[in-house]
Design a protein around this motif. Sequence first.
Motif, PDB file in Angstrom:
ATOM      1  N   GLU A  46      13.220  51.565 -42.994  1.00  0.00           N
ATOM      2  CA  GLU A  46      14.510  51.001 -43.408  1.00  0.00           C
ATOM      3  C   GLU A  46      15.436  50.763 -42.221  1.00  0.00           C
ATOM      4  O   GLU A  46      16.359  49.956 -42.300  1.00  0.00           O
ATOM      5  N   ILE A  47      15.204  51.481 -41.116  1.00  0.00           N
ATOM      6  CA  ILE A  47      16.039  51.310 -39.926  1.00  0.00           C
ATOM      7  C   ILE A  47      15.654  50.058 -39.159  1.00  0.00           C
ATOM      8  O   ILE A  47      16.504  49.362 -38.600  1.00  0.00           O
ATOM      9  N   ASP A 104      18.165  59.933 -35.992  1.00  0.00           N
ATOM     10  CA  ASP A 104      16.900  60.660 -35.984  1.00  0.00           C
ATOM     11  C   ASP A 104      17.026  61.890 -35.102  1.00  0.00           C
ATOM     12  O   ASP A 104      17.998  62.047 -34.361  1.00  0.00           O
ATOM     13  N   HIS A 156      21.928  53.153 -34.408  1.00  0.00           N
ATOM     14  CA  HIS A 156      20.973  54.206 -34.752  1.00  0.00           C
ATOM     15  C   HIS A 156      21.052  55.272 -33.669  1.00  0.00           C
ATOM     16  O   HIS A 156      20.680  55.036 -32.518  1.00  0.00           O
ATOM     17  N   ARG A 200      25.491  47.682 -36.139  1.00  0.00           N
ATOM     18  CA  ARG A 200      24.583  48.747 -36.548  1.00  0.00           C
ATOM     19  C   ARG A 200      24.270  49.666 -35.371  1.00  0.00           C
ATOM     20  O   ARG A 200      23.915  49.199 -34.284  1.00  0.00           O
ATOM     21  N   ASN A 230      27.674  51.492 -40.830  1.00  0.00           N
ATOM     22  CA  ASN A 230      26.246  51.175 -40.803  1.00  0.00           C
ATOM     23  C   ASN A 230      25.574  51.973 -39.685  1.00  0.00           C
ATOM     24  O   ASN A 230      25.250  51.446 -38.616  1.00  0.00           O
ATOM     25  N   LYS A 266      10.376  60.932 -43.614  1.00  0.00           N
ATOM     26  CA  LYS A 266      11.092  60.760 -42.354  1.00  0.00           C
ATOM     27  C   LYS A 266      10.261  60.061 -41.282  1.00  0.00           C
ATOM     28  O   LYS A 266      10.784  59.754 -40.195  1.00  0.00           O
ATOM     29  N   ASP A 269      17.789  60.338 -40.859  1.00  0.00           N
ATOM     30  CA  ASP A 269      16.902  59.396 -41.535  1.00  0.00           C
ATOM     31  C   ASP A 269      15.457  59.479 -41.074  1.00  0.00           C
ATOM     32  O   ASP A 269      14.560  59.040 -41.802  1.00  0.00           O
ATOM     33  N   THR A 299      21.377  62.808 -44.120  1.00  0.00           N
ATOM     34  CA  THR A 299      22.156  62.416 -42.941  1.00  0.00           C
ATOM     35  C   THR A 299      21.224  61.968 -41.820  1.00  0.00           C
ATOM     36  O   THR A 299      21.495  60.994 -41.115  1.00  0.00           O
ATOM     37  N   GLY A 318      11.769  56.184 -44.127  1.00  0.00           N
ATOM     38  CA  GLY A 318      12.999  56.377 -43.357  1.00  0.00           C
ATOM     39  C   GLY A 318      13.096  55.436 -42.174  1.00  0.00           C
ATOM     40  O   GLY A 318      14.030  54.624 -42.076  1.00  0.00           O
ATOM     41  N   THR A 361      22.664  55.201 -38.679  1.00  0.00           N
ATOM     42  CA  THR A 361      21.520  56.033 -39.039  1.00  0.00           C
ATOM     43  C   THR A 361      21.263  56.985 -37.880  1.00  0.00           C
ATOM     44  O   THR A 361      21.871  56.868 -36.819  1.00  0.00           O
ATOM     45  N   LYS A 396      28.636  57.982 -42.517  1.00  0.00           N
ATOM     46  CA  LYS A 396      27.869  57.381 -43.611  1.00  0.00           C
ATOM     47  C   LYS A 396      28.683  57.361 -44.898  1.00  0.00           C
ATOM     48  O   LYS A 396      28.679  56.363 -45.636  1.00  0.00           O
TER      49      LYS A 396
END
Length: 414
Positions: free
Chosen positions: A356-357, A254, A228, A226, A250, A349, A299, A297, A353, A252, A245
Amino acid sequence: MSVLFKGLCIIHPDGLGEPEDYVFEKGEFTPIASSNTSHYDQEIDATGWLLSHGWIDLRCGVGEPGHEYKESIESLAECLVTSGFSAAVILPNTEPVIQSKGDVDFVLNRAKRYTPEFLIQGAVTKDTEGENFTEILDMHHQSGVFVFGEGRKPLANGDRYMKALQYLQKFNGVLFDHAYDPLLAIFGHMHEGDNSTMLGVKGMPNLAEDVAIQRNLEIVRYTGGRIHFQTINTAKGVSLIRGAKAEGLNVTADISIYQLLFSDSDLMEFDPNLKVLPPFRGDTDREALIEGIKDGTIDALVSNHQPEDRDSKFMEFDLAHFGMVGLQTFLPAMALLKNELGWPLLIEKITSGPKEILPHELTQSWTIFDPEADWTYDEKSNKSLSSNSPWFGSDLKGKVKYVIQKGQLIEVDV
């Protein structure tokens, strides 16, 4: 003590709810029938106020340990509550770096006396230098750390990046990635473009970020795991993550909320408070960021709160440190964006958002705010120990009124 809030509008994913009455009593916060409002200790007229679940900031810097004069854990906790945030991911770039069980426990033990939840981003490599690994498994098993990264620095060593993803899969950990190629951005102080050329300032090209995102996506295709991506801010970066995505990786992402409010054209007067990393870019990139928020796109929105003392900022532009404080101006920033993005999307957000991360379970919390309230951001209202913000000394719109967390009703005093 029981408190009645009359006329609160809750923010739903699809819009604003109708005004309702809510009561805080015995640590619980619930809606009630309008006719049953006669036996409460305090009644508050909340007409025009909005209600949402507690806000979560995925990227927040602190000075303690090592630079407590910039931001202590105590001042950061007060700043978070004042700004409406109930939880924050703390970057590892302290002195010493947060890179062992003892380092994590020090911060968490200092933070547990305060209301906000502090989540730690443990360093991947020792002193965030990109070489020797830290005690990743020990930080997880002994101190409950699930999030790892290099904080303000990129993990530019491809081998370490690959192995970090492999380690983190042992416990469903997530790699927080501040992706850019440091050599392509070397000696840069702002976005590379027409404005940097006119100013005679060495720029950082979009390429520095685009190449790093593309490389790191290739690595996750190979290893799994994963990622981020934090504070992305180029059009191609958004496109690459959108494609990843769609492919099923997997991943995400910001962005810093202030990236939607400034561009490289705002640096024409060399204001060191606008020197941030990644740098403010152009209109095309901003349009891509907005589209990325709307289509999912991107999160989460983050404050990218980076406190710096006066001696680190008030100097020649090319010598000034990167970063700005971003917590207390977060709600005013959303107020400036509400017509373009709408409150439901903005609040998503910073609530569902980021939730879930994170692999962490967070306590139930609420934020109550007045989107139209005026206030002045100055020495009197500032809760941070630093004031490196372009809005410092300005009149702003949007004020948090109450935060409800851990069974407490906290009135915000600004």
